[in-house]
Enzyme design. Structure first.
Site, PDB file in Angstrom:
ATOM      1  N   GLY A   1      -3.710  26.882 -32.628  1.00 28.45           N
ATOM      2  CA  GLY A   1      -4.931  26.865 -31.824  1.00 28.45           C
ATOM      3  C   GLY A   1      -5.016  28.070 -30.919  1.00 28.45           C
ATOM      4  O   GLY A   1      -4.266  29.031 -31.073  1.00 28.45           O
ATOM      5  N   ASN A   2      -5.951  28.021 -29.990  1.00 30.25           N
ATOM      6  CA  ASN A   2      -6.101  29.116 -29.026  1.00 30.25           C
ATOM      7  C   ASN A   2      -6.418  28.523 -27.661  1.00 30.25           C
ATOM      8  O   ASN A   2      -6.588  27.318 -27.526  1.00 30.25           O
ATOM      9  CB  ASN A   2      -7.185  30.091 -29.494  1.00 30.25           C
ATOM     10  N   ARG A   3      -6.469  29.376 -26.659  1.00 33.55           N
ATOM     11  CA  ARG A   3      -6.540  28.880 -25.285  1.00 33.55           C
ATOM     12  C   ARG A   3      -7.954  28.734 -24.741  1.00 33.55           C
ATOM     13  O   ARG A   3      -8.135  28.540 -23.528  1.00 33.55           O
ATOM     14  CB  ARG A   3      -5.701  29.793 -24.381  1.00 33.55           C
ATOM     15  N   SER A   4      -8.968  28.798 -25.580  1.00 37.25           N
ATOM     16  CA  SER A   4     -10.325  28.623 -25.081  1.00 37.25           C
ATOM     17  C   SER A   4     -10.502  27.220 -24.478  1.00 37.25           C
ATOM     18  O   SER A   4     -10.171  26.220 -25.104  1.00 37.25           O
ATOM     19  CB  SER A   4     -11.336  28.814 -26.216  1.00 37.25           C
TER      20      SER A   4
END
Ligand code: CTP
Ligand code: CA
Length: 228
Positions: free
Chosen positions: A33-36
C-alpha cells in the site's frame, strides 16, 4: 445540518472525486500500500458538494475518521485495489463533468495472490515478489474524455528542487493528457496524513496557474476555483 453559505458556483455540475490509496493483496492478511490518508481528496469532495456540486466520491482505504462527518449530498463508494478503483471510476466517469483523480494508485500489484498466508517455513532467507503493472486509470479517463469534460490529476513527487519539481509536473501533465495537474511534494514527514498541504496547479501545457498553501479544505477550494 446548516445550509451551505458557500457560493453555489458548482450547482448542476456532476463531479467525480477519487481519494485515498489503493492496496494490493499478497495473501489474505497482507498488502502493498501507500501512505495516502485520503484527506485532500475528501476535502475536495466536501468543498465541491458545499458549492452545490453533485458529487460522487470513490474512496480507497482512507485513514480512520477521514470521512466523518459524512456530508449529505456526497455519494460514496468504497474500493480497495487498483482494479476495483478502475472499474468504479470508469463506470462513474461517463456522466461526470469534472473528474478529480486525487487517489494514490498502486503502480504495480503482485502477479499472484496466495490463497493462504505466506509462511516463512516455505520461503528462504529472502522472499522475492513478482509485481505486474496496473492499468493507468487517469490515462484511460483522458483517452475517453467526452466533450466539455474536465479531468484533473494529482502528482505526488519527492523532488526537493522547485524547478525540477515543476519540470516533472509539466512532463506528467502532458503524458497523462490532463487538463490540470495538482503537484505536491511528499516525503517522510510532508503531506501524508496532515491537515495542511502546499500545491502548485499546472494546466495541460505545464503552465503554473495557481499555488495554494493552507488547510486541505482551503486548498480544495482554491483548486476548484481554477478547474471548475
Ligand atoms: N494514476 C492512475 N492510475 C495509475 C497511476 C496513477 O490513475 N495506475 C493517477 C493518480 O491518481 C494521479 C496521477 O495518475 O492522479 C499521477 O499519479 P503518479 O503516481 O504521480 O503518476 P505515474 O504516472 O504513476 O508516475 P510515477 O512513476 O511518478 O508514479
Ligand atoms: Ca505512480
Amino acid at each position: 445540518a446548516l445550509a451551505s453559505t458557500a457560493p453555489q458556483d458548482l450547482a448542476g455540475r456532476r463531479i467525480l472525486v477519487t481519494a485515498g490509496g489503493t492496496r494490493e493483496p499478497l495473501d489474505p492478511v497482507r498488502f502493498i500500500g501507500n501512505r495516502s490518508s485520503g484527506k485532500q481528496g475528501v476535502a475536495l469532495a466536501r468543498a465541491a458538494a458545499d458549492r452545490g456540486g453533485e458529487v460522487t466520491l470513490i474512496v480507497a482505504n482512507l485513514d480512520d475518521g477521514v470521512l466523518e462527518p459524512l456530508s449529505p449530498g456526497i455519494a460514496v463508494q468504497h474500493v480497495s485495489t487498483t482494479l476495483e478503483l478502475q472499474e468504479a471510476t470508469l463506470l462513474a466517469a461517463g456522466t461526470a463533468d469534472l473528474i478529480i483523480m486525487a487517489a494514490a494508485v498502486a503502480d504495480y500489484r503482485p502477479q499472484t495472490v496466495a490463497a493462504g498466508k505466506i509462511k516463512k517455513e516455505t520461503q528462504g532467507d529472502t522472499l522475492e515478489l513478482k509485481l505486474v503493472k496496473n492499468p493507468d486509470i487517469l490515462h484511460e479517463l483522458t483517452g475517453a474524455r467526452h466533450d466539455g469534460q474536465v479531468i484533473v490529476g494529482f502528482a505526488a513527487e519527492t523532488e526537493p528542487d522547485r524547478d525540477a519539481l515543476l519540470a516533472l509536473g509539466a512532463a506528467k501533465a502532458a503524458r497523462k493528457g490532463v487538463d490540470y495537474l495538482v503537484v505536491n511534494r511528499v516525503g517522510w514527514t510532508e503531506t501524508f496524513g496532515k491537515d495542511e498541504n502546499v500545491v502548485i496547479v499546472l494546466d495541460a501545457t505545464g503552465r503554473n496557474v495557481t499555488e495554494a498553501e493552507g488547510s486541505k479544505s482551503s486548498v480544495a477550494d482554491r483548486i476548484l476555483d481554477v478547474v471548475r
